[in-house]
Enzyme design. Structure first.
Site, PDB file in Angstrom:
ATOM      1  N   LYS A 124     -69.450 -18.985 -12.021  1.00 46.52           N
ATOM      2  CA  LYS A 124     -69.504 -17.702 -12.720  1.00 46.52           C
ATOM      3  C   LYS A 124     -68.234 -16.877 -12.584  1.00 46.52           C
ATOM      4  CE  LYS A 124     -73.549 -17.974 -14.576  1.00 46.52           C
ATOM      5  NZ  LYS A 124     -73.741 -17.833 -16.015  1.00 46.52           N
TER       6      LYS A 124
HETATM    7  N1  PMP Z   1     -76.732 -22.595 -11.267  1.00 49.42           N
HETATM    8  C1  PMP Z   1     -76.778 -21.377 -10.700  1.00 49.42           C
HETATM    9  C2  PMP Z   1     -77.028 -21.266  -9.228  1.00 49.42           C
HETATM   10  C3  PMP Z   1     -76.591 -20.222 -11.485  1.00 49.42           C
HETATM   11  O1  PMP Z   1     -76.648 -19.002 -10.915  1.00 49.42           O
HETATM   12  C4  PMP Z   1     -76.369 -20.377 -12.883  1.00 49.42           C
HETATM   13  C5  PMP Z   1     -76.198 -19.167 -13.746  1.00 49.42           C
HETATM   14  N2  PMP Z   1     -77.327 -18.319 -13.799  1.00 49.42           N
HETATM   15  C6  PMP Z   1     -76.368 -21.653 -13.445  1.00 49.42           C
HETATM   16  C7  PMP Z   1     -76.524 -22.739 -12.599  1.00 49.42           C
HETATM   17  C8  PMP Z   1     -76.276 -21.900 -14.944  1.00 49.42           C
HETATM   18  O2  PMP Z   1     -75.106 -21.516 -15.581  1.00 49.42           O
HETATM   19  P1  PMP Z   1     -75.097 -20.942 -17.065  1.00 49.42           P
HETATM   20  O3  PMP Z   1     -75.520 -19.498 -16.998  1.00 49.42           O
HETATM   21  O4  PMP Z   1     -73.670 -21.083 -17.505  1.00 49.42           O
HETATM   22  O5  PMP Z   1     -76.034 -21.712 -17.914  1.00 49.42           O
END
Ligand code: PMP
Length: 314
Positions: free
Chosen positions: A40
């Protein structure tokens, strides 16, 4: 140079022990090695840069985001360096380690009950309401196109470069859908024949939606940050070839194996993605390496029972 210049360009490592003997290698994109410990960081930098370029942010402004914790951490790094304040709205399901970390980083943390997307107390609705009432800037990871674009222009091209374009499948979970949609766009844009595979927790409605166009029944699961009862707006179903459902037990057991057998200090959703990736690599359906994305670091789950032994939520 600031720490933000170290976001991205993460290593791609082979799972030599866990994936030994499978038909194709499994390569892990180590997003837990970003400065804030997750994938992120990429979107935090991209969203703030985009807002600054549009003239939407003055120094001292307050940012607010609905987050499972990782986007909040990325935004906290950007806020520290660029001079913003930060409010994070997080569902109570998320680990205590994440709350402690965000508070330590200077963010105000608001915890909401675990509620469906159409409920006023759902974390996304609370963040939107507080942004509106207080004139705060909603970074809006669930709708902001800069989220997908960050992956289309950085994560995806890095994978193409690191594999010299040889990708049999790309496997990732979806929270906002930014990662899998952006990487899929980059791969398909480069004419890659890679299969795009969604790794979904059992209890999420997304796997059925990928296969049938209709969301499945939703239930509870303990893995954090991925899956949904309603498909997120940024998740482009037309780019996803198939989905794999993975139980909490399988995800957490695989996370512990990644720690102990590969030295990869990752969180639970990495376990989900790797279980799905191993199934694809064993299936004989692809002849090039399977690339799997490891979203975040173990440091945010060390108070969780599942990290210590077998099973149990946070
Ligand atoms: N794994 C974790 C631990 C996350 O916090 C997130 C994001 N919420 C994701 C995977 C998935 O990423 P994305 O939001 O880009 O789909």
């Amino acid at each position: 140079m600031s720490i933000l210049d170290r976001v991205g360009r993460t290593p791609l490592v082979e799972l030599r022990n866990i994936a030994a003997g499978l038909k194709v290698p499994v390569l892990a994109k180590c997003e837990h090695l970003n400065p804030g410990g997750s994938v992120k960081d990429r979107i935090a930098v991209a969203i703030i840069q985009d807002a600054e370029q549009r003239g939407l942010l003055q120094r001292g402004a307050t940012l607010i985001e609905a987050t499972a914790g990782n986007t909040g951490t990325g935004l906290a790094l950007v806020a520290a360096i660029r001079g913003y304040k930060l409010v994070c709205v997080m569902p109570e399901k998320m680990s205590h380690d994440k709350r402690t970390a965000l508070t330590a980083l200077g963010a105000q943390v608001i915890i909401t009950p675990n509620r469906a997307p159409d409920h006023a107390e759902n974390f996304q609705n609370v963040a939107a309401r507080l942004a509106h009432e207080n004139g705060w800037f909603l970074t809006d990871q669930f709708r902001n196109p800069a989220n997908v674009l960050a992956h289309e222009t950085t994560t995806g091209p890095e994978i193409l470069e690191q594999t010299r374009g040889r990708v049999g499948a790309f496997v990732a979970g979806a929270g906002t859908g930014g990662t899998i949609t952006g990487v899929a766009r980059a791969l398909k844009g480069a004419s890659s024949a890679a299969q795009i595979v969604l790794a979904d927790p059992m209890g999420s409605a997304l796997a059925a939606w990928v296969h049938t166009g209709r969301p499945g029944a939703d239930g509870a699961y303990a893995v954090e940050g991925i899956g949904a009862s309603v498909p997120p707006q940024l998740l482009d179903r037309t780019l996803i070839d198939s989905a794999q459902s993975v139980s909490d037990e399988e995800s957490f057991a695989m996370c512990r194996r990644l720690l102990r057998e590969e030295g990869l200090l990752v969180g639970g959703s990495a376990g989900t993605a790797v279980v799905a990736a191993l199934r694809i690599a064993a299936s004989g359906l692809v002849s090039d390496p399977v690339v799997v994305l490891l979203p975040d670091s173990w440091d945010r789950y060390r108070s969780c029972a599942w990290m210590r032994a077998g099973g149990g939520p946070c």
